[in-house]
Design an enzyme around this catalytic site. Structure first.
Site, mmCIF file in Angstrom:
data_model
loop_
_atom_site.group_PDB
_atom_site.id
_atom_site.type_symbol
_atom_site.label_atom_id
_atom_site.label_comp_id
_atom_site.label_asym_id
_atom_site.label_seq_id
_atom_site.Cartn_x
_atom_site.Cartn_y
_atom_site.Cartn_z
ATOM 1 C CE LYS A 220 -4.388 -1.855 1.216
ATOM 2 N NZ LYS A 220 -5.469 -2.024 2.156
ATOM 3 N NE ARG A 254 -7.653 -8.144 -0.133
ATOM 4 C CZ ARG A 254 -7.139 -7.387 -1.107
ATOM 5 N NH1 ARG A 254 -6.105 -6.617 -0.853
ATOM 6 N NH2 ARG A 254 -7.648 -7.408 -2.327
HETATM 7 C C1 9MG Z 1 -10.001 -5.122 -1.657
HETATM 8 N N1 9MG Z 1 -9.064 -4.655 -0.665
HETATM 9 C C2 9MG Z 1 -7.989 -3.848 -0.869
HETATM 10 N N2 9MG Z 1 -7.370 -3.607 0.291
HETATM 11 C C3 9MG Z 1 -8.071 -4.269 1.245
HETATM 12 C C4 9MG Z 1 -7.948 -4.396 2.635
HETATM 13 O O1 9MG Z 1 -6.990 -3.780 3.317
HETATM 14 N N3 9MG Z 1 -8.829 -5.154 3.297
HETATM 15 C C5 9MG Z 1 -9.839 -5.778 2.630
HETATM 16 N N4 9MG Z 1 -10.709 -6.511 3.347
HETATM 17 N N5 9MG Z 1 -10.016 -5.680 1.310
HETATM 18 C C6 9MG Z 1 -9.144 -4.931 0.634
#
Ligand code: 9MG
Length: 275
Positions: A220, A254
């Site tokens: 990010k 994730r």
């Molecule tokens: C789709 N998406 C992109 N970043 C995300 C994040 O931090 N959490 C979740 N649940 N979905 C995300």
């Protein structure tokens, strides 16, 4: 403790790794490398071989400034991938905000709905309530088009927590049991670097909301600001962030870089449990 995720009962005793598969031409994090469903499927299989526990498939970018995608196009991108993965026994999550696509994805075998609007849209709760799937309820201030313009909070941790507590209550009222609910503070969704850092420091406070806690920091912008690196060069920073998230209470991370995250978690687990 476990997460009921469609037909899968996933133990939360050890951290779970959710691998990201963007079937989009405009994703910030992988530059649209897997925009075609067949390429996306091959990528998902690579992530599984590297040790992903869940695959999160998305057909509409949620990066800051992203343009909305029509239902037909989103469906064309994600359904073949979900169908193929589900048929081979993989827990598949679909990243969508559209209730119609949620229903179709569940029909195609999806085990989790990952909605960055926390099922707050019309008919979203109804689309999932009477099904066995897990739901990820994420916090976002604003919408992807404008969310990074001027994020502001009096107390980011308190406000994000209160919002998620309200969404958990709404989900439970709709009939979604706690063991199907995942909460997520939504790193980068209407947040400055300082907001993200405050949330990461206080991640443990979100565990008491019940259900599982997910953190998504991989590649990010915040990591770009901290390291000066482009998205594809943020692997080391992403692994550090995932590890800190787990250390601070996340059950699920994730990530794009599954193999590197798995290795780091193996070391973390060995230190923690002596295994
Ligand atoms: C789709 N998406 C992109 N970043 C995300 C994040 O931090 N959490 C979740 N649940 N979905 C995300």
């Amino acid at each position: 403790m476990h997460l009921q995720c469609g037909r899968f009962k996933l133990s939360l005793e050890r951290p779970l790794v959710m691998g990201v598969v963007n079937v989009t031409p405009d994703s910030f994090s992988d530059g649209g490398l897997h925009a075609d469903p067949q390429q996306a499927l091959a990528h998902a299989r690579r992530l599984l071989a590297e040790g992903a526990d869940i695959i999160d498939v998305g057909g509409e970018s949620t990066r800051p400034g992203a343009i909305a995608v029509a239902l037909d196009e989103e469906r064309r991108r994600v359904l073949p991938v979900i169908e193929a993965l589900a048929a081979s026994g993989v827990p598949v999550s679909v990243d969508t905000r559209k209730p119609q696509l949620m229903r179709e994805a569940i029909g195609a075998g999806a085990a989790m709905i990952n909605d960055v609007t926390a099922l707050s849209g019309p008919a979203a709760l109804e689309a999932v309530a009477r099904t066995p799937v897990a739901v990820c309820l994420m916090h976002m201030q604003g919408d992807p088009g404008t969310m990074q313009a001027n994020p502001s909070y009096r107390d980011v941790v308190l406000e994000v927590r209160e919002y998620l507590a309200g969404r958990v209550a709404a989900a439970e009222r709709a009939g979604i049991a706690r063991d199907r609910i995942v909460v997520d503070p939504g790193f980068g969704f209407g947040k400055t670097v300082d907001h993200n850092l405050a949330l990461l420091r206080s991640l443990g406070k979100f565990r008491s909301l019940g259900g599982a806690l997910l953190a998504g920091l991989s590649r990010k912008a915040m990591l770009g600001k901290l390291t000066g690196r482009e998205p594809l060069e943020r692997v080391h920073a992403s692994v550090a962030a995932a590890l800190l998230a787990v250390q601070n209470g996340a059950h699920i991370v994730r990530v794009h870089d599954v193999a590197a995250t798995r290795d780091a978690l193996a070391v973390w687990l060995a230190v923690k449990d002596g295994k």
